[in-house]
Design a protein around this motif. Sequence first.
Motif, mmCIF file in Angstrom:
data_model
loop_
_atom_site.group_PDB
_atom_site.id
_atom_site.type_symbol
_atom_site.label_atom_id
_atom_site.label_comp_id
_atom_site.label_asym_id
_atom_site.label_seq_id
_atom_site.Cartn_x
_atom_site.Cartn_y
_atom_site.Cartn_z
ATOM 1 N N HIS A 96 -6.435 -2.967 -23.439
ATOM 2 C CA HIS A 96 -6.973 -2.937 -22.082
ATOM 3 C C HIS A 96 -6.537 -4.191 -21.320
ATOM 4 N N LEU A 97 -6.639 -5.348 -21.962
ATOM 5 C CA LEU A 97 -6.206 -6.595 -21.335
ATOM 6 C C LEU A 97 -4.705 -6.572 -21.040
ATOM 7 N N SER A 98 -3.951 -5.954 -21.915
ATOM 8 C CA SER A 98 -2.507 -5.833 -21.693
ATOM 9 C C SER A 98 -2.210 -4.977 -20.462
ATOM 10 N N PHE A 99 -2.933 -3.892 -20.295
ATOM 11 C CA PHE A 99 -2.753 -3.038 -19.122
ATOM 12 C C PHE A 99 -3.103 -3.793 -17.840
ATOM 13 N N ILE A 100 -4.220 -4.512 -17.867
ATOM 14 C CA ILE A 100 -4.639 -5.264 -16.681
ATOM 15 C C ILE A 100 -3.620 -6.352 -16.367
ATOM 16 N N GLN A 101 -3.131 -7.040 -17.386
ATOM 17 C CA GLN A 101 -2.138 -8.086 -17.164
ATOM 18 C C GLN A 101 -0.858 -7.514 -16.563
ATOM 19 N N ALA A 102 -0.496 -6.308 -16.935
ATOM 20 C CA ALA A 102 0.690 -5.670 -16.354
ATOM 21 C C ALA A 102 0.501 -5.432 -14.860
ATOM 22 N N VAL A 103 -0.697 -5.049 -14.446
ATOM 23 C CA VAL A 103 -0.971 -4.842 -13.024
ATOM 24 C C VAL A 103 -0.917 -6.176 -12.287
ATOM 25 N N ILE A 104 -1.481 -7.215 -12.873
ATOM 26 C CA ILE A 104 -1.448 -8.540 -12.254
ATOM 27 C C ILE A 104 -0.001 -8.994 -12.064
ATOM 28 N N THR A 105 0.823 -8.762 -13.050
ATOM 29 C CA THR A 105 2.235 -9.130 -12.959
ATOM 30 C C THR A 105 2.935 -8.344 -11.861
ATOM 31 N N ARG A 106 2.630 -7.054 -11.747
ATOM 32 C CA ARG A 106 3.244 -6.243 -10.692
ATOM 33 C C ARG A 106 2.817 -6.715 -9.310
ATOM 34 N N MET A 107 1.553 -7.095 -9.157
ATOM 35 C CA MET A 107 1.095 -7.599 -7.855
ATOM 36 C C MET A 107 1.813 -8.895 -7.492
ATOM 37 N N SER A 108 2.004 -9.752 -8.470
ATOM 38 C CA SER A 108 2.717 -11.004 -8.233
ATOM 39 C C SER A 108 4.168 -10.742 -7.844
ATOM 40 N N GLN A 109 4.812 -9.805 -8.507
ATOM 41 C CA GLN A 109 6.194 -9.459 -8.177
ATOM 42 C C GLN A 109 6.291 -8.809 -6.799
ATOM 43 N N ALA A 110 5.313 -7.995 -6.445
ATOM 44 C CA ALA A 110 5.317 -7.368 -5.128
ATOM 45 C C ALA A 110 5.139 -8.414 -4.034
ATOM 46 N N SER A 111 4.316 -9.411 -4.283
ATOM 47 C CA SER A 111 4.128 -10.502 -3.328
ATOM 48 C C SER A 111 5.435 -11.253 -3.120
ATOM 49 N N SER A 112 6.112 -11.538 -4.192
ATOM 50 C CA SER A 112 7.407 -12.218 -4.102
ATOM 51 C C SER A 112 8.427 -11.364 -3.358
ATOM 52 N N CYS B 251 7.815 -11.183 15.319
ATOM 53 C CA CYS B 251 6.429 -11.634 15.110
ATOM 54 C C CYS B 251 5.586 -10.531 14.481
ATOM 55 N N LEU B 252 5.789 -9.308 14.941
ATOM 56 C CA LEU B 252 5.069 -8.177 14.364
ATOM 57 C C LEU B 252 5.429 -8.000 12.888
ATOM 58 N N ALA B 253 6.710 -8.170 12.557
ATOM 59 C CA ALA B 253 7.129 -8.069 11.154
ATOM 60 C C ALA B 253 6.450 -9.141 10.310
ATOM 61 N N VAL B 254 6.340 -10.354 10.847
ATOM 62 C CA VAL B 254 5.659 -11.422 10.115
ATOM 63 C C VAL B 254 4.198 -11.060 9.879
ATOM 64 N N VAL C 7 -0.001 -9.539 6.156
ATOM 65 C CA VAL C 7 -1.168 -8.744 5.743
ATOM 66 C C VAL C 7 -0.894 -8.053 4.414
ATOM 67 N N LEU C 8 0.303 -7.529 4.260
ATOM 68 C CA LEU C 8 0.680 -6.876 3.009
ATOM 69 C C LEU C 8 0.627 -7.859 1.841
ATOM 70 N N ASP C 9 1.172 -9.049 2.037
ATOM 71 C CA ASP C 9 1.181 -10.056 0.983
ATOM 72 C C ASP C 9 -0.238 -10.535 0.674
ATOM 73 N N ALA C 10 -1.056 -10.716 1.698
ATOM 74 C CA ALA C 10 -2.446 -11.123 1.467
ATOM 75 C C ALA C 10 -3.207 -10.031 0.708
ATOM 76 N N ASN C 11 -2.879 -8.776 0.973
ATOM 77 C CA ASN C 11 -3.514 -7.687 0.240
ATOM 78 C C ASN C 11 -3.080 -7.684 -1.218
ATOM 79 N N TYR C 12 -1.805 -7.971 -1.479
ATOM 80 C CA TYR C 12 -1.356 -8.097 -2.870
ATOM 81 C C TYR C 12 -2.131 -9.200 -3.571
ATOM 82 N N LEU C 13 -2.330 -10.308 -2.877
ATOM 83 C CA LEU C 13 -3.076 -11.419 -3.461
ATOM 84 C C LEU C 13 -4.531 -11.023 -3.724
#
Length: 173
Positions: free
Chosen positions: A42-58, A88-91, A96-102
Amino acid sequence: MTLRWPTGAAEDDQAQNQTLATIQGALLGETDALSAEDRRQHLSFIQAVITRMSQASSSSKSWLLPIVTATYGYAVTGKSILVALLGCLAVLVFGVLDANYLKQERAFRKLYDEVASGRPIPVFSMNPTLASPAGTGANYWPDWPDVRSWAVAPVYGPLLLSGLGLVVWLLCR
């Protein structure tokens, strides 16, 4: 070709009793026999999601830079306020997208902590709201601490300010 069956059991008596207890516990709903391995998985699955969120933010940051460069550059050379506003709209959108990933990453980190500490989270549940106090974390918009974080505000703030400065400069010309 002959088939030779083993003469004895594949496991010793202690291993057979442990396997029997595991099967009986699973059938009767007692998960104590599987809890340590289940928790690790279960922890491995959750860690995989955390890693994906970090990669999506990047990725959101790396996608934004060429967009901002192109829009702001064209706005300067073409003296186009609309293109500067588009930048400016793109920024704003990518911010917002990056803050949501965070926000999602933080929610899954809370879920990870709850599962790791052995609190009563259903086995293999990937719902981070189970680790949050009642009523929190259910919306999809980033919270103010997510927007102000060191991973969002120092990146998107200066880009937005430079875009707004460009708009003002173009208006004054």
